[in-house]
Design an enzyme around this catalytic site. Structure first.
Site, PDB file in Angstrom:
ATOM      1  N   ASP A   1      -4.575 -24.163  57.082  1.00 38.13           N
ATOM      2  CA  ASP A   1      -5.960 -23.837  56.738  1.00 38.13           C
ATOM      3  C   ASP A   1      -6.379 -22.741  57.708  1.00 38.13           C
ATOM      4  OD1 ASP A   1      -5.811 -25.967  55.010  1.00 38.13           O
ATOM      5  OD2 ASP A   1      -7.551 -27.032  55.826  1.00 38.13           O
TER       6      ASP A   1
ATOM      7  N   HIS B   1       2.425 -26.336  57.993  1.00 38.50           N
ATOM      8  CA  HIS B   1       3.346 -26.756  56.936  1.00 38.50           C
ATOM      9  C   HIS B   1       4.251 -25.591  56.543  1.00 38.50           C
ATOM     10  CE1 HIS B   1       1.108 -30.577  56.098  1.00 38.50           C
ATOM     11  NE2 HIS B   1       0.207 -29.898  56.778  1.00 38.50           N
TER      12      HIS B   1
ATOM     13  N   SER C   1      -5.664 -21.594  66.684  1.00 42.79           N
ATOM     14  CA  SER C   1      -4.740 -20.531  67.048  1.00 42.79           C
ATOM     15  C   SER C   1      -4.456 -19.632  65.861  1.00 42.79           C
ATOM     16  CB  SER C   1      -3.451 -21.131  67.606  1.00 42.79           C
ATOM     17  OG  SER C   1      -2.702 -20.124  68.238  1.00 42.79           O
TER      18      SER C   1
END
Length: 279
Positions: free
Chosen positions: A86, A142, A226
């Site tokens: 995200d 992911h 980050s």
């Protein structure tokens, strides 16, 4: 003057002691007092969290929260390359010779980012994405494709901000920050997934075991907000025409298409692997 003041502030605060203190506080029970206000200030979507807010005992537990099953559908198209996080797409485009990306008007060297010209060479004239995670985002990472991990290495020590101010005024954080690089191979082509540490906190924890990656499968997490950089070899990737920078994106949403090769039998590479439909 603004650039000088920004850099001075970061150098004064980005010290091993301040990093250690911040990390220790985030893992302490005392930090739980800040969880309600943190969730409010950063507009955390509590409906999609795996647990209710009161069940997180430290800020660090909230940072690395998991989501409810099915919250992030993974694009089912076998050729689709999906977002690993995200984030906000801060920049995207062609990797120009010699080994350079243009981000916020500054040129960054992927040779510096990856640790040398030899590591960077396969990605010249390929494609890149810069995906920025703010403190409000879900922090687990992911896999954007299915493939095999060929190599994994770390570089850098300190971590400076990677937000818009950091990219504009910082000391080349995409090249210098602590970073964990995973190189994945599929259908004879490579993809570099560069996970870059944020200000103060360098912790990037791997959660995936083995060499095989499945698209949409969790592979790591950040202990703080980050950036993830994706580097594609030339001819291996076509961006989705609906994707642009800047724009928000979520895990499993399509970034573009992997250019698969035929196996000589009329089938495309990558078939036969397990597909994930949801996270």
């Amino acid at each position: 003057m603004r650039k000088w003041l920004y850099r001075l502030f970061i150098e004064l605060t980005n010290h091993w002691l301040s990093s250690k203190l911040l990390a220790s506080f985030a893992k302490s029970r005392l930090s739980a007092l800040l969880i309600p206000s943190y969730a409010k200030v950063y507009h955390i979507n509590q409906e999609e969290m795996e647990k209710s807010l009161k069940n997180y005992k430290t800020l660090q537990q909230l940072f690395i929260r998991r989501l409810k099953a099915g919250t992030r559908p993974i694009d089912a198209d076998e050729r689709a390359v999906v977002s690993p996080v995200d984030a906000v797409i801060e920049a995207m485009g062609i990797i120009e010779e010699p080994w350079e990306m243009t981000v916020k008007g500054k040129r960054y060297s992927i040779a510096e980012m990856l640790g040398g010209e030899e590591a960077a060479q396969p990605y010249v004239n390929g494609f890149f994405f810069i995906l920025y995670l703010s403190p409000s985002h879900y922090h687990r990472i992911h896999s954007p494709i299915s493939g095999v991990i060929e190599k994994q290495w770390t570089l850098g020590r300190k971590s400076y901000p990677v937000n818009r101010l950091g990219l504009k005024y910082g000391r080349r954080p995409l090249e210098k920050n602590y970073r964990l690089i995973t190189e994945v191979k599929a259908d004879g082509k490579r993809l570099a997934i560069v996970k870059i540490g944020a200000m103060f906190v360098n912790s990037i924890e791997l959660t995936h075991e083995g060499d095989q990656l499945i698209k949409g499968e969790e592979m790591a997490y950040f202990s703080f907000g980050s950036t993830v950089v994706l580097l594609f070899e030339r001819g291996s990737f076509t961006p989705d025409p609906n994707v642009a920078a800047p724009m928000p994106i979520k895990v499993g949403e399509r970034l573009g298409y992997w250019c698969q090769q035929s196996d000589g039998k009329g089938n495309e590479g990558g078939r036969g692997r397990r597909n994930l439909s949801t996270l």
